[in-house]
Design an enzyme around this catalytic site. Structure first.
Site, PDB file in Angstrom:
ATOM      1  N   SER A 156     -45.859 -11.253  40.940  1.00 55.36           N
ATOM      2  CA  SER A 156     -47.125 -11.396  39.819  1.00 55.36           C
ATOM      3  C   SER A 156     -46.942 -12.646  39.275  1.00 55.36           C
ATOM      4  CB  SER A 156     -46.530 -10.500  38.773  1.00 55.36           C
ATOM      5  OG  SER A 156     -46.939 -10.605  37.503  1.00 55.36           O
ATOM      6  N   TYR A 169     -39.287  -7.159  33.965  1.00 55.03           N
ATOM      7  CA  TYR A 169     -40.346  -7.654  34.731  1.00 55.03           C
ATOM      8  C   TYR A 169     -40.347  -8.853  35.439  1.00 55.03           C
ATOM      9  CZ  TYR A 169     -45.110  -7.013  36.777  1.00 55.03           C
ATOM     10  OH  TYR A 169     -46.108  -7.056  37.516  1.00 55.03           O
TER      11      TYR A 169
HETATM   12  N1  NAD Z   1     -52.170  -4.499  37.950  1.00 48.46           N
HETATM   13  C1  NAD Z   1     -51.811  -5.587  37.729  1.00 48.46           C
HETATM   14  O1  NAD Z   1     -52.365  -6.443  36.668  1.00 48.46           O
HETATM   15  C2  NAD Z   1     -50.746  -6.367  38.415  1.00 48.46           C
HETATM   16  C3  NAD Z   1     -50.438  -7.896  37.967  1.00 48.46           C
HETATM   17  C4  NAD Z   1     -49.640  -8.265  38.756  1.00 48.46           C
HETATM   18  C5  NAD Z   1     -48.941  -7.609  39.914  1.00 48.46           C
HETATM   19  N2  NAD Z   1     -49.163  -6.470  39.981  1.00 48.46           N
HETATM   20  C6  NAD Z   1     -48.236  -5.603  40.995  1.00 48.46           C
HETATM   21  O2  NAD Z   1     -49.045  -5.154  42.006  1.00 48.46           O
HETATM   22  C7  NAD Z   1     -48.468  -4.004  42.675  1.00 48.46           C
HETATM   23  C8  NAD Z   1     -49.469  -2.692  42.699  1.00 48.46           C
HETATM   24  O3  NAD Z   1     -49.586  -2.342  41.387  1.00 48.46           O
HETATM   25  P1  NAD Z   1     -51.243  -1.604  40.930  1.00 48.46           P
HETATM   26  O4  NAD Z   1     -51.634  -2.737  39.901  1.00 48.46           O
HETATM   27  O5  NAD Z   1     -51.786  -1.207  42.056  1.00 48.46           O
HETATM   28  O6  NAD Z   1     -50.531  -0.631  40.047  1.00 48.46           O
HETATM   29  P2  NAD Z   1     -50.396   1.135  40.097  1.00 48.46           P
HETATM   30  O7  NAD Z   1     -49.714   1.577  38.923  1.00 48.46           O
HETATM   31  O8  NAD Z   1     -52.053   1.522  40.054  1.00 48.46           O
HETATM   32  O9  NAD Z   1     -50.066   1.303  41.578  1.00 48.46           O
HETATM   33  C9  NAD Z   1     -48.675   1.078  41.907  1.00 48.46           C
HETATM   34  C10 NAD Z   1     -48.384   2.475  42.673  1.00 48.46           C
HETATM   35  O10 NAD Z   1     -47.027   2.108  43.093  1.00 48.46           O
HETATM   36  C11 NAD Z   1     -46.184   3.255  43.007  1.00 48.46           C
HETATM   37  N3  NAD Z   1     -44.700   3.089  42.677  1.00 48.46           N
HETATM   38  C12 NAD Z   1     -44.352   2.604  41.733  1.00 48.46           C
HETATM   39  N4  NAD Z   1     -42.849   2.679  41.796  1.00 48.46           N
HETATM   40  C13 NAD Z   1     -42.521   2.951  42.907  1.00 48.46           C
HETATM   41  C14 NAD Z   1     -41.328   3.403  43.822  1.00 48.46           C
HETATM   42  N5  NAD Z   1     -40.025   3.085  43.407  1.00 48.46           N
HETATM   43  N6  NAD Z   1     -41.399   3.924  45.062  1.00 48.46           N
HETATM   44  C15 NAD Z   1     -42.680   4.166  45.476  1.00 48.46           C
HETATM   45  N7  NAD Z   1     -44.022   4.021  44.651  1.00 48.46           N
HETATM   46  C16 NAD Z   1     -43.751   3.429  43.785  1.00 48.46           C
HETATM   47  C17 NAD Z   1     -46.862   4.133  41.592  1.00 48.46           C
HETATM   48  O11 NAD Z   1     -46.677   5.450  41.758  1.00 48.46           O
HETATM   49  C18 NAD Z   1     -48.420   3.613  41.865  1.00 48.46           C
HETATM   50  O12 NAD Z   1     -48.987   4.708  42.713  1.00 48.46           O
HETATM   51  C19 NAD Z   1     -47.168  -3.763  41.867  1.00 48.46           C
HETATM   52  O13 NAD Z   1     -46.140  -4.256  42.447  1.00 48.46           O
HETATM   53  C20 NAD Z   1     -47.578  -4.652  40.485  1.00 48.46           C
HETATM   54  O14 NAD Z   1     -46.226  -5.012  39.749  1.00 48.46           O
HETATM   55  C21 NAD Z   1     -49.985  -5.517  39.400  1.00 48.46           C
END
Ligand code: NAD
Length: 280
Positions: A156, A169
């Site tokens: 991130s 985080y």
């Molecule tokens: N959305 C943002 O702004 C953002 C910013 C920086 C980083 N990220 C990172 O991107 C990645 C994807 O996030 P996203 O934005 O698609 O969010 P999201 O919440 O839409 O998708 C994340 C998915 O991961 C699954 N998940 C969470 N913990 C889990 C576990 N222990 N085992 C299996 N599945 C699990 C959730 O059920 C969800 O379906 C994450 O690692 C998040 O930290 C997101």
């Protein structure tokens, strides 16, 4: 990039039920790969918004198959090493050796360090750091044995910076970078690359939820997305509050292409310019 760039390859994506994981899964399917997706499909009491569901996971699988590719979908918590190992074994049996792995699953929530629930720390570090390690460790032996692999881990913009109420985080996302660079060095003689993406705000349910709006706008009673966007947008240098998941997918595809053979251990920001302020 050619339309059949990943023809015949097997791609594993964690957190594939929705959001960025689904975007990656569909892009690989469109480029000829068979896809394995997993997700925990269960909410966490420690996290203030709803996580992916079984029907979300089924929908990603349906959309991969609609694109003419095979899909193995599993309900797996990446924090559980034995479950990850079992899922990888199943994928290898059903689809063949894994060429590409995207350690994408994660959660986001925070609390003040003076009043930080242990359960929140355990959940965030368990999913975001241990879960990413478990994914890399589960796929690495097969990739090293076959002499080929492309791994991308998702950190991130907070993985290279810091913020109030974000200790768990930030720690988890900084940890992803250190772990991934170490894995890249270890696997450098095995034809396996490991690289990191640090996204900014991405348009997924992790950002678009009432709990986050309330955290970002504590000055308002029932803040909406528009209220939150005015604050979140200030993180980016470019004038955009959230980017589409496909912006991350484009970089995931680039880093996992066969031709990206000499890119390993690097950290690529997809953050609309946030890192101009935070890293060299
Ligand atoms: N959305 C943002 O702004 C953002 C910013 C920086 C980083 N990220 C990172 O991107 C990645 C994807 O996030 P996203 O934005 O698609 O969010 P999201 O919440 O839409 O998708 C994340 C998915 O991961 C699954 N998940 C969470 N913990 C889990 C576990 N222990 N085992 C299996 N599945 C699990 C959730 O059920 C969800 O379906 C994450 O690692 C998040 O930290 C997101």
């Amino acid at each position: 990039m050619q339309a059949d760039e990943f023809e015949g390859q097997v791609v594993l994506i964690t957190g594939g039920a929705r959001g960025q994981g689904r975007s990656h899964a569909l892009a690989y399917a469109e480029r000829g790969a068979d896809v394995a997706i997993c997700d925990r499909c269960a909410d966490s009491e420690a996290i203030g918004y709803l996580l992916g569901t079984q029907s979300d996971l089924d929908e990603t699988k349906r959309q991969v198959e609609q694109r003419g590719r095979r899909c193995v979908a599993g309900t797996v918590d990446t924090g559980d090493r034995a479950a990850m190992d079992a899922f990888v074994a199943l994928v290898q049996q059903e689809l063949g050796g894994i060429d590409v792995a995207i350690a994408n699953a994660g959660v986001s929530d925070g609390a003040a360090i003076t009043d930080h629930p242990q359960a929140l720390w355990d959940e965030v570090v368990g999913s975001n750091l241990t879960g990413v390690f478990n994914t890399v460790a589960a796929v690495a032996p097969g990739m090293a044995e076959r002499g080929y692999g492309r791994v991308v881990t998702i950190s991130s913009m907070m993985g290279r910076s810091s913020g109030p109420n974000m200790a768990a985080y930030c720690a988890s996302k900084w940890g992803v970078i250190g772990m991934s660079k170490s894995a890249a060095q270890e696997l450098a003689h095995s034809g396996v690359t490991v690289n990191v993406i640090t996204p900014g705000n991405i348009d997924t349910p992790m950002v678009k939820n009432d709990a986050l709006y309330a955290k970002v706008r504590p000055d308002l009673d029932s803040p909406t997305w528009d209220d939150a966007a005015s604050v979140l947008g200030q993180l980016h240098a470019q004038p955009i509050a959230v980017m589409p998941p496909e912006d991350v997918t484009r970089v995931v595809l680039f880093l996992t292409a066969e031709a990206s053979v000499h890119l390993t251990g690097i950290v690529v920001p997809v953050d609309a310019g946030w890192s101009t302020r935070t890293s060299a």
